[in-house]
Scaffold this motif. Structure first.
Motif, short mmCIF file in Angstrom:
data_model
loop_
_atom_site.label_atom_id
_atom_site.label_comp_id
_atom_site.label_asym_id
_atom_site.label_seq_id
_atom_site.Cartn_x
_atom_site.Cartn_y
_atom_site.Cartn_z
N PRO A 1 -11.88 -6.99 1.12
CA PRO A 1 -10.75 -7.51 0.34
C PRO A 1 -11.20 -8.55 -0.68
O PRO A 1 -12.11 -9.34 -0.43
CB PRO A 1 -9.84 -8.14 1.40
CG PRO A 1 -10.21 -7.45 2.67
CD PRO A 1 -11.68 -7.17 2.57
N GLN B 1 -6.18 -11.56 -2.76
CA GLN B 1 -5.46 -10.32 -3.07
C GLN B 1 -4.92 -9.71 -1.78
O GLN B 1 -5.53 -8.85 -1.16
CB GLN B 1 -6.39 -9.34 -3.78
CG GLN B 1 -5.66 -8.17 -4.42
CD GLN B 1 -6.61 -7.23 -5.14
OE1 GLN B 1 -7.09 -6.27 -4.56
NE2 GLN B 1 -6.89 -7.50 -6.40
N VAL B 2 -3.76 -10.21 -1.38
CA VAL B 2 -3.09 -9.72 -0.18
C VAL B 2 -1.65 -9.38 -0.53
O VAL B 2 -1.15 -9.70 -1.61
CB VAL B 2 -3.13 -10.76 0.96
CG1 VAL B 2 -4.55 -11.04 1.40
CG2 VAL B 2 -2.44 -12.05 0.54
N PHE C 1 -2.19 -6.86 -3.40
CA PHE C 1 -3.08 -5.78 -2.95
C PHE C 1 -2.48 -4.42 -3.30
O PHE C 1 -3.17 -3.54 -3.82
CB PHE C 1 -3.30 -5.91 -1.45
CG PHE C 1 -3.78 -4.66 -0.78
CD1 PHE C 1 -4.97 -4.06 -1.17
CD2 PHE C 1 -3.04 -4.07 0.23
CE1 PHE C 1 -5.42 -2.90 -0.54
CE2 PHE C 1 -3.48 -2.92 0.85
CZ PHE C 1 -4.67 -2.33 0.47
N ASP D 1 -1.97 -4.77 4.79
CA ASP D 1 -2.92 -5.73 4.23
C ASP D 1 -3.67 -6.45 5.36
O ASP D 1 -3.46 -6.19 6.54
CB ASP D 1 -2.23 -6.70 3.28
CG ASP D 1 -1.35 -7.73 3.98
OD1 ASP D 1 -1.23 -7.70 5.23
OD2 ASP D 1 -0.77 -8.59 3.28
N VAL D 2 -4.58 -7.36 4.98
CA VAL D 2 -5.43 -8.02 5.97
C VAL D 2 -4.64 -8.91 6.92
O VAL D 2 -5.12 -9.26 8.00
CB VAL D 2 -6.54 -8.84 5.30
CG1 VAL D 2 -7.56 -7.94 4.65
CG2 VAL D 2 -5.97 -9.84 4.30
N LEU D 3 -3.44 -9.29 6.54
CA LEU D 3 -2.60 -10.13 7.40
C LEU D 3 -1.77 -9.31 8.37
O LEU D 3 -1.04 -9.88 9.19
CB LEU D 3 -1.69 -11.01 6.54
CG LEU D 3 -2.39 -11.94 5.55
CD1 LEU D 3 -1.36 -12.72 4.73
CD2 LEU D 3 -3.32 -12.90 6.28
N GLN E 1 -6.21 -2.20 4.33
CA GLN E 1 -7.04 -2.99 3.42
C GLN E 1 -8.39 -3.31 4.03
O GLN E 1 -8.50 -3.65 5.20
CB GLN E 1 -6.32 -4.29 3.04
CG GLN E 1 -7.02 -5.08 1.94
CD GLN E 1 -6.22 -6.30 1.51
OE1 GLN E 1 -5.28 -6.71 2.18
NE2 GLN E 1 -6.61 -6.90 0.39
N GLN F 1 -4.24 -6.27 11.73
CA GLN F 1 -4.18 -4.93 11.14
C GLN F 1 -4.08 -3.85 12.22
O GLN F 1 -3.32 -2.89 12.11
CB GLN F 1 -5.40 -4.68 10.26
CG GLN F 1 -5.37 -5.42 8.94
CD GLN F 1 -6.60 -5.15 8.11
OE1 GLN F 1 -7.74 -5.35 8.58
NE2 GLN F 1 -6.43 -4.66 6.90
#
Length: 231
Positions: free
Chosen positions: A46, A50-51, A55, A79-81, A110, A122
């Motif tokens: 990532p 950029q989330v 993203f 996304d990464v979160l 992501q 994730q």
């Protein structure tokens, strides 16, 4: 659209109207021929900051401007979160798996590359999403990695390791009569003993539970009753 309500009720954020498009994808009925929910990765780590929506927008721009597609190729993105986004209608045939797009709901996770380890957030988002996608489509979809349907590295080795949700066996409700002497067992095994109705753990993280009917051991990994350990 019932599929849309199913996803939004599950907490999926609909951002389709905020993504770059240049045309439209072909519509399809649901469940129709849809057979798979397919995991993809981006293919690179990532970009810092950029989330979320950023993203999704960056991915859509790449697909439209570099690939020449009418819009983002996926249906959903994580996304990464661990936040989940609706980026394409489930009732559209998008760009996911060559020659099989009509069969697929595509989910982009992501990150990427074999050195990339998906975050716990994730993984949990992916596991949580699967039953809602199945409900939204109205079909029991098979879980696949992109490379299981097409010659590609996507979604990478580390993604493939956790792609399918773990199946935990339910506890086995079984009574064991051991006769008198539970107190003696507790005295002889203080590291495992506990008061009636409570639990303790040994060095291997197995749980021991003292009940009115006996002393039983539960496997920490599978949570299934392994049987009586004293009597």
């Amino acid at each position: 659209m019932d599929w849309l309500r199913t996803l939004t009720d599950a907490g999926v954020r609909d951002v389709r109207g905020q993504l770059l498009t240049k045309g439209s994808y072909i519509q399809r009925p649901l469940p129709g021929a849809v057979k798979y929910v397919v995991a993809h990765y981006v293919g690179s780590a990532p970009i810092p900051g950029q989330v979320g929506l950023a993203f999704c927008q960056a991915t859509a721009r790449y697909h439209v401007t570099s690939r020449g597609w009418p819009g983002i190729g996926y249906h959903l993105a994580i996304d990464v979160l661990g936040d989940i986004y609706l980026v394409g209608g489930l009732d559209t045939i998008r760009a996911n798996v060559a020659n099989k797009n009509e069969l697929v709901v595509g989910v982009c996770i992501q990150g990427g590359g074999d050195g990339w380890v998906p975050s716990a957030m994730q993984r949990q988002a992916w596991y949580r999403l699967i039953p809602f996608v199945r409900q939204a489509v109205g079909n029991t979809l098979e879980i696949r990695g992109h490379r299981e349907l097409q010659a590609t590295q996507c979604p990478g080795n580390r993604y493939m390791e956790w792609l399918r949700p773990p199946v935990a066996a339910p506890p086995v409700a079984t009574s064991y009569a051991v006769g008198p002497g539970n107190a003696a067992y507790i005295a002889a095994h203080p590291e495992q003993g506990a008061a009636l109705g409570s639990s303790a753990f040994d060095a291997n993280h197995n749980e021991y539970t003292e009940t009115a009917n006996g002393f039983v051991i539960w496997s920490a990994k599978r949570k299934t009753c392994r049987g009586i350990i004293w009597g």
